[in-house]
Motif scaffolding. Structure first.
Motif, mmCIF file in Angstrom:
data_model
loop_
_atom_site.group_PDB
_atom_site.id
_atom_site.type_symbol
_atom_site.label_atom_id
_atom_site.label_comp_id
_atom_site.label_asym_id
_atom_site.label_seq_id
_atom_site.Cartn_x
_atom_site.Cartn_y
_atom_site.Cartn_z
ATOM 1 N N SER A 1 -5.285 13.418 2.819
ATOM 2 C CA SER A 1 -3.784 12.735 3.250
ATOM 3 C C SER A 1 -3.155 12.594 2.331
ATOM 4 O O SER A 1 -1.760 12.838 3.289
ATOM 5 C CB SER A 1 -4.640 10.956 3.068
ATOM 6 O OG SER A 1 -5.246 10.510 4.176
ATOM 7 N N ASN B 1 -3.265 8.582 9.785
ATOM 8 C CA ASN B 1 -3.203 8.309 8.525
ATOM 9 C C ASN B 1 -2.252 7.011 8.987
ATOM 10 O O ASN B 1 -1.181 7.271 8.812
ATOM 11 C CB ASN B 1 -2.531 8.867 7.447
ATOM 12 C CG ASN B 1 -2.706 8.164 6.070
ATOM 13 O OD1 ASN B 1 -2.305 7.554 6.082
ATOM 14 N ND2 ASN B 1 -2.192 9.073 4.766
ATOM 15 N N HIS C 1 2.556 3.555 9.369
ATOM 16 C CA HIS C 1 3.068 1.983 9.287
ATOM 17 C C HIS C 1 5.002 2.105 8.310
ATOM 18 O O HIS C 1 5.729 1.528 8.560
ATOM 19 C CB HIS C 1 2.371 1.163 9.131
ATOM 20 C CG HIS C 1 2.890 -0.339 9.188
ATOM 21 N ND1 HIS C 1 2.633 -0.891 9.968
ATOM 22 C CD2 HIS C 1 2.939 -1.225 7.966
ATOM 23 C CE1 HIS C 1 3.217 -2.113 9.614
ATOM 24 N NE2 HIS C 1 3.154 -2.363 8.016
ATOM 25 N N VAL D 1 3.474 9.499 -1.960
ATOM 26 C CA VAL D 1 3.147 8.659 -2.497
ATOM 27 C C VAL D 1 1.802 8.515 -2.045
ATOM 28 O O VAL D 1 0.992 9.006 -1.801
ATOM 29 C CB VAL D 1 3.530 7.376 -2.482
ATOM 30 C CG1 VAL D 1 3.604 7.200 -0.627
ATOM 31 C CG2 VAL D 1 3.551 6.210 -2.659
ATOM 32 N N ARG E 1 -3.730 -1.267 -0.384
ATOM 33 C CA ARG E 1 -3.202 -2.554 0.501
ATOM 34 C C ARG E 1 -3.424 -3.476 -0.599
ATOM 35 O O ARG E 1 -3.601 -4.880 -0.703
ATOM 36 C CB ARG E 1 -4.794 -2.726 1.580
ATOM 37 C CG ARG E 1 -5.381 -1.853 1.901
ATOM 38 C CD ARG E 1 -4.521 -0.673 3.272
ATOM 39 N NE ARG E 1 -5.110 -0.139 3.287
ATOM 40 C CZ ARG E 1 -5.215 1.093 3.202
ATOM 41 N NH1 ARG E 1 -3.790 1.281 2.154
ATOM 42 N NH2 ARG E 1 -5.173 2.014 3.582
ATOM 43 N N GLY F 1 0.565 -3.655 -1.619
ATOM 44 C CA GLY F 1 1.615 -3.384 -1.324
ATOM 45 C C GLY F 1 2.099 -2.525 -2.526
ATOM 46 O O GLY F 1 3.823 -1.806 -2.424
ATOM 47 N N LYS G 1 7.784 1.269 8.767
ATOM 48 C CA LYS G 1 8.885 0.441 8.326
ATOM 49 C C LYS G 1 10.335 0.750 6.642
ATOM 50 O O LYS G 1 10.724 0.030 7.313
ATOM 51 C CB LYS G 1 7.670 -0.408 7.266
ATOM 52 C CG LYS G 1 7.745 -1.343 6.481
ATOM 53 C CD LYS G 1 6.826 -2.680 6.336
ATOM 54 C CE LYS G 1 7.111 -3.351 4.804
ATOM 55 N NZ LYS G 1 6.482 -3.960 4.442
ATOM 56 N N VAL H 1 -2.044 6.231 -4.346
ATOM 57 C CA VAL H 1 -2.515 4.840 -4.992
ATOM 58 C C VAL H 1 -3.793 4.836 -5.283
ATOM 59 O O VAL H 1 -4.791 5.134 -4.082
ATOM 60 C CB VAL H 1 -1.729 3.921 -3.711
ATOM 61 C CG1 VAL H 1 -2.137 2.205 -5.096
ATOM 62 C CG2 VAL H 1 -0.292 3.596 -3.812
ATOM 63 N N GLY I 1 2.274 1.654 -3.068
ATOM 64 C CA GLY I 1 2.668 2.092 -1.742
ATOM 65 C C GLY I 1 4.473 1.833 -1.400
ATOM 66 O O GLY I 1 4.740 2.293 -1.092
ATOM 67 N N ASN I 2 4.370 0.307 -0.818
ATOM 68 C CA ASN I 2 5.259 -0.390 0.041
ATOM 69 C C ASN I 2 6.283 0.018 -1.433
ATOM 70 O O ASN I 2 8.092 0.167 -1.482
ATOM 71 C CB ASN I 2 5.491 -1.171 0.388
ATOM 72 C CG ASN I 2 6.312 -1.740 1.446
ATOM 73 O OD1 ASN I 2 6.921 -1.159 2.184
ATOM 74 N ND2 ASN I 2 6.915 -2.708 0.849
HETATM 75 C C1 LIG Z 1 -1.363 5.693 1.624
HETATM 76 C C2 LIG Z 1 -0.587 4.963 0.795
HETATM 77 C C3 LIG Z 1 -0.035 5.652 -0.619
HETATM 78 C C4 LIG Z 1 -0.196 3.977 1.074
HETATM 79 O O1 LIG Z 1 -0.267 2.666 -0.331
HETATM 80 P P1 LIG Z 1 -1.057 0.998 -0.590
HETATM 81 O O2 LIG Z 1 -0.523 0.751 -2.156
HETATM 82 O O3 LIG Z 1 -2.266 1.232 -0.166
HETATM 83 O O4 LIG Z 1 -0.114 0.501 0.768
HETATM 84 P P2 LIG Z 1 0.590 -0.939 0.899
HETATM 85 O O5 LIG Z 1 -0.442 -2.144 0.768
HETATM 86 O O6 LIG Z 1 2.067 -0.690 0.284
HETATM 87 O O7 LIG Z 1 0.626 -0.862 2.375
HETATM 88 C C5 LIG Z 1 -0.267 -0.548 3.726
HETATM 89 C C6 LIG Z 1 0.875 -1.394 4.939
HETATM 90 O O8 LIG Z 1 -0.296 -0.414 5.366
HETATM 91 C C7 LIG Z 1 -0.087 -1.287 6.838
HETATM 92 N N1 LIG Z 1 -1.768 -1.787 7.486
HETATM 93 C C8 LIG Z 1 -3.060 -1.628 6.480
HETATM 94 N N2 LIG Z 1 -3.877 -0.896 7.569
HETATM 95 C C9 LIG Z 1 -3.375 -0.541 8.567
HETATM 96 C C10 LIG Z 1 -3.922 0.720 9.273
HETATM 97 N N3 LIG Z 1 -5.004 0.771 9.438
HETATM 98 N N4 LIG Z 1 -3.304 1.000 10.190
HETATM 99 C C11 LIG Z 1 -1.502 0.816 9.842
HETATM 100 N N5 LIG Z 1 -0.885 -0.300 9.439
HETATM 101 C C12 LIG Z 1 -1.953 -0.359 8.519
HETATM 102 C C13 LIG Z 1 -0.932 -2.665 5.868
HETATM 103 O O9 LIG Z 1 -0.009 -4.048 6.753
HETATM 104 C C14 LIG Z 1 0.302 -2.745 5.146
HETATM 105 O O10 LIG Z 1 1.810 -3.286 6.421
HETATM 106 P P3 LIG Z 1 2.682 -4.159 5.231
HETATM 107 O O11 LIG Z 1 3.152 -4.084 4.010
HETATM 108 O O12 LIG Z 1 3.728 -3.662 6.183
HETATM 109 O O13 LIG Z 1 1.863 -5.341 5.949
HETATM 110 C C15 LIG Z 1 -2.154 4.477 -0.145
HETATM 111 O O14 LIG Z 1 -3.715 4.557 1.403
HETATM 112 C C16 LIG Z 1 -2.762 5.739 -0.496
HETATM 113 O O15 LIG Z 1 -2.517 6.596 -1.351
HETATM 114 N N6 LIG Z 1 -2.940 6.978 0.724
HETATM 115 C C17 LIG Z 1 -3.947 8.562 0.130
HETATM 116 C C18 LIG Z 1 -2.540 9.200 -0.050
HETATM 117 C C19 LIG Z 1 -1.855 9.215 0.728
HETATM 118 O O16 LIG Z 1 -2.005 9.121 1.905
HETATM 119 N N7 LIG Z 1 -0.511 9.365 0.804
HETATM 120 C C20 LIG Z 1 0.852 9.456 2.143
HETATM 121 C C21 LIG Z 1 1.090 11.075 2.293
HETATM 122 S S1 LIG Z 1 2.098 11.461 1.235
#
Ligand SMILES: CC(C)(COP(=O)(O)OP(=O)(O)OC[C@H]1O[C@@H](n2cnc3c(N)ncnc32)[C@H](O)[C@@H]1OP(=O)(O)O)[C@@H](O)C(=O)NCCC(=O)NCCS
Length: 191
Positions: free
Chosen positions: A29, A122, A127, A83, A91, A93, A131, A85, A95-96
């Motif tokens: 991802s 992904n 999302h 980014v 999940r 907050g 946002k 995590v 990444g946000n």
């Molecule tokens: C992508 C990533 C960085 C997100 O970090 P995180 O700390 O889990 O994300 P957050 O908790 O800040 O936010 C998750 C958001 O996705 C939403 N969400 C969760 N599951 C979801 C789904 N199946 N579909 C859509 N949105 C979803 C949550 O509701 C939340 O949104 P909100 O703040 O509006 O409620 C993390 O999952 C990760 O490290 N993934 C692997 C690396 C990656 O994919 N990086 C991105 C590409 S560079």
């Protein structure tokens, strides 16, 4: 409680360890393919050779670093945002929060264009991209690009960032002052 900080090359070994410890799914991802430790070492080495082309942030809980944000400058002056995590802390907050910090920095430093690669399935990053008003478009082969023309900061955003960076500089000055004090209070001068 989660805290986020902008950091520098001195914490890069932790960033490397974080990337290497991502699950295989998260590596795919994050990078779009299953990156190897060797390729991560190459990325880290490139960051060491070109520190001014990279900006790093980390998020930590009270006792451990749990997520990283990375802005990397391209030759055309656009910046790529990435980014990640730790699985156990997703999940919550984080990444946000990292994305918000990076975009605030970008606005303040007149970075005009930011983009991020997202793989098609992904949904979470897509999302978060929307946002933060990054517009996604298909690139084919299961990939999307989310891009943002970075607007000027508002008065409040600019002041917030100014204050934050000033605090970082004062912290560094505090460290230098301690070094200077140590130098003068514990000298190894010839008798
Ligand atoms: C992508 C990533 C960085 C997100 O970090 P995180 O700390 O889990 O994300 P957050 O908790 O800040 O936010 C998750 C958001 O996705 C939403 N969400 C969760 N599951 C979801 C789904 N199946 N579909 C859509 N949105 C979803 C949550 O509701 C939340 O949104 P909100 O703040 O509006 O409620 C993390 O999952 C990760 O490290 N993934 C692997 C690396 C990656 O994919 N990086 C991105 C590409 S560079």
């Amino acid at each position: 409680m989660i805290y986020t900080y902008r950091t520098n090359i001195y914490k890069i070994h932790d960033y490397s360890r974080h990337l290497k410890n991502l699950t295989d799914d998260d590596k795919i991802s994050r990078f779009g393919y299953l990156i190897t430790d060797y390729m991560i070492d190459k990325l880290i080495l490139d960051m060491c050779y070109h520190p001014s082309e990279h900006e790093l942030w980390y998020a930590r809980t009270d006792d451990t670093r749990v997520g990283w944000g990375h802005l990397a400058r391209n030759p055309d002056n656009s910046w790529e945002l990435a980014v990640s995590v730790d699985r156990d802390h997703q999940r919550q907050g984080i990444g946000n929060k990292l994305i918000s910090e990076m975009l605030e920095f970008a606005k303040f430093h007149h970075i005009s264009e930011i983009y991020m690669h997202c793989i098609e399935d992904n949904r979470v990053i897509q999302h978060l991209a929307s946002k933060h008003e990054l517009k996604t478009r298909e690139r084919g082969a299961g990939e999307r690009t989310a891009a943002l023309e970075v607007p000027e900061p508002t008065f409040i955003e600019a002041n917030k960032q100014l204050w934050k960076e000033q605090t970082e500089i004062l912290k560094e000055m505090g460290k230098l002052r301690n070094r200077l004090t140590n130098l003068w209070t514990n000298p190894m001068l010839p008798k």
